[in-house]
Design a protein around this motif. Sequence first.
Motif, short mmCIF file in Angstrom:
data_model
loop_
_atom_site.label_atom_id
_atom_site.label_comp_id
_atom_site.label_asym_id
_atom_site.label_seq_id
_atom_site.Cartn_x
_atom_site.Cartn_y
_atom_site.Cartn_z
N ALA A 53 0.83 -1.21 0.00
CA ALA A 53 0.00 0.00 0.00
C ALA A 53 0.86 1.26 0.00
O ALA A 53 0.34 2.35 0.17
N SER A 54 2.16 1.10 -0.18
CA SER A 54 3.12 2.21 -0.31
C SER A 54 3.24 3.07 0.95
O SER A 54 3.59 4.23 0.88
N VAL A 55 2.95 2.48 2.11
CA VAL A 55 3.20 3.19 3.38
C VAL A 55 4.71 3.45 3.49
O VAL A 55 5.50 2.56 3.19
N PRO A 56 5.10 4.67 3.89
CA PRO A 56 6.54 4.95 4.01
C PRO A 56 7.24 3.88 4.87
O PRO A 56 6.69 3.46 5.88
N ALA A 64 7.36 4.44 8.66
CA ALA A 64 6.09 4.28 9.35
C ALA A 64 5.73 2.81 9.44
O ALA A 64 5.25 2.32 10.46
N GLY A 70 7.64 1.24 12.20
CA GLY A 70 7.14 1.72 13.48
C GLY A 70 5.83 1.05 13.85
O GLY A 70 5.64 0.60 14.98
N ILE A 71 4.92 0.94 12.87
CA ILE A 71 3.62 0.33 13.14
C ILE A 71 3.80 -1.15 13.48
O ILE A 71 3.19 -1.68 14.41
N LEU A 129 9.75 3.36 23.51
CA LEU A 129 9.94 4.05 22.23
C LEU A 129 10.66 5.39 22.41
O LEU A 129 11.58 5.72 21.66
N SER A 157 14.42 5.98 20.94
CA SER A 157 14.64 6.93 19.84
C SER A 157 15.54 8.09 20.28
O SER A 157 16.27 8.63 19.47
N CYS A 190 -1.52 6.37 3.82
CA CYS A 190 -0.12 6.41 4.19
C CYS A 190 0.16 7.56 5.13
O CYS A 190 0.94 7.44 6.08
N GLY A 198 -0.99 6.45 8.39
CA GLY A 198 -0.04 5.48 8.95
C GLY A 198 1.16 6.18 9.55
O GLY A 198 1.58 5.90 10.68
N LEU A 199 1.69 7.13 8.81
CA LEU A 199 2.84 7.90 9.29
C LEU A 199 2.42 8.69 10.53
O LEU A 199 3.17 8.80 11.49
N LEU A 226 0.18 7.83 12.76
CA LEU A 226 0.14 6.93 13.92
C LEU A 226 1.54 6.80 14.54
O LEU A 226 1.72 6.95 15.75
N PHE A 227 2.51 6.54 13.69
CA PHE A 227 3.89 6.38 14.19
C PHE A 227 4.39 7.68 14.81
O PHE A 227 5.00 7.68 15.89
N LEU A 283 2.83 8.29 18.26
CA LEU A 283 3.45 7.40 19.25
C LEU A 283 4.82 7.94 19.65
O LEU A 283 5.18 8.04 20.82
N LEU A 284 5.59 8.32 18.61
CA LEU A 284 6.95 8.81 18.83
C LEU A 284 6.92 10.07 19.69
O LEU A 284 7.63 10.18 20.70
#
Lengths: 429, 234
Positions: free
Chosen positions: A14-17, A20, A23-24, A42, A46, B103, B106-107, B109-110, B113-114
């Motif tokens: 789905a082309s999620v970076p 990310a 991380g997910i 986390l 980090s 996307c 999704g980014l 969400l991360f 959290l971060l």
Amino acid sequence: MNLAIGLFLALFVASVPIAALLGILAFVFATAFSPLPLIRALGQVSWDTGNDFLLVAVPLYILMGEILLRSGIAARTYEGLANWLTWLPGGLMHSNIGVSALFAATCGSSVATAATVGTVALPQRERYGYNERLFLGSIAAGGTLGILIPPSINLILYGFITETSVPKLYLAAMVPGIALALLFALTIAIACAIRPRWGGTTRSVDWRTRITSLRYLLPPLFLFLLVVGSIYAGLATPTESAALGVIGALFLAILYRTLSLAVLAAAIENTMRVTGMAMLIVVASFFLNFVLSTLGVSQALVAYITQLHLPPILLMIALIVVYLALGCVMDPMAMMVTTVPVVGPLVASLGYDLVWFGILMVVLSETAMIHPPFGINLFVVQTVRHQGSLNDVIIGAAPFILTLLAMIALLLAWPDIALWLPAHVKGSF
Amino acid sequence: MARQGDDGILDRLIDGTRSVSRLAVLVVGAIMIGTALMVGAEVVCRKLGLFLVTGSSEVGGYMLATSSAWAFTFTLLSRSNIRFDGLYRHCPPMLRALLDLCCLLGLGLFAVLLAYYAMGVLLTSIAVGARSTSTLAVPMWMPQATWVAGLVFLCWTILLLALRVAVALVQRDFAMVTRLAGIEMAAEEVERETRDAERVVRGAPSGRDAAAELRPETDPARARPVPAKAGAEP
């Protein structure tokens, strides 16, 4: 476990970076498979990764390359080297490789190397009638030397992930780096021996011009000594040497009167764009690795593979094939950062030297840089060219992919190509 | 604030965020050059047996954490995050825009959290009055605050972009989605990388041109749906 892999693939397609996605995945693993609130780490993980001094070298190398790219140093070096190499079959194409190697010795990135050399070299092609495709291929391939010949951003990241000494990795990369440059030159010579027309017209240069043009080779030599030499002279750590490199690059840009606020701002912006991309992946990958090793997944994988009792060489060849395939769907840097935390311990458990594997990893990344679809150097060359079809570059780079595969085979057959130098240089790295 | 036309409040907020991001990046970049000079000075001083400059490695670390936290937003706004486009480039514009939104979420969400757990680290440092275990004894909240601020700014930017992309999706303005959150196609990316090098070769850079190119991408030509990476040439 299957669910996690399914999720990974779904997000990937789905082309999620990439960052990310990692991380997910770490989040899902941490909340679904552990009774402990692992996700709370986390922040600390980090922070610890984010302010590591070794990683400071990464943006500094990028910045150095960005300044050099705009400094005009490449045009002079090209002229200097061309005067010495034009008599070879393939003429200027050897200069492409040579300048790439020299530039790679002052800069840690392959894109910067290919862009710099391409900009200077391409206008020369038509004048001397070289075969266009091979000429383009030689620039794309030569550019990949950027991450092999020290300094190298990829080797810094690899050293950080596997806790391998960066000075050792640099030493190990030197012989393969020079060997690969020579193999690239050999590829050109063979191609031009088969088809002499490809080699264009040779021009004769008198010795006087040659000798005087030697001075153009001084700036890259100066930078190499500053950045790489300072490490082995015991003066600087890799990160400190990267800082010296930034200062050296600024100095050269001032000397050539190419430094302005606008140039500096552009260099900073590009540096930050790449740093943001790389560091987000590094942070995410480190957290995922923290979760996986706390859960025992990494150890279980190593234990599983070890109890198969397969010959290590077979597993290594399998790994190489997997990496060649991965290079077709993933950016080389992301490929290394995401896989090495898990693959590194596995390789070490098979009895392979992690320094050697680092060099192999970089050569594999170089291969991915000159074949579609993520072969960034192909796009760099095509863009500098402003005309024709990308296919010309792809076809021109194809022979050099064979050269890189040959290099991988050589490293596999004679690991000492990489390991001899670090074993024989005295010093506590 | 559900439906926004062009130049609505969302667009103005995004433009403002872009400017702040660019300014932040230039500031941390200047600090990075300063750090390089400081590290260089420490190396030289150490060689000479003088210990005038110390602790540059610690400062370098804080610089990296802060600059990368702020760079995340800059990378996002220039659409330079690495994404697999194998399926993406074969999708019709509608699906592509939908993927872009997913996307972004999704980014998001991360990033949330971060930022949330980073905030926890910062609050702990403040609560216990943590200082670095070095000669500098830096109060940890100082570098950590700039770091967390960068991460919070990233969350804010993602929120804005997601809202704007959602609006554009409803309006079926797919070109807008691509411009805000699409995959930066290799051609555009490389063009940017090589532009400056060419300028050096073909003549001295003119300050005015360079300044124009440094402005954030508002060029409508870039909004066109471009063919994907390898798809550019069959």
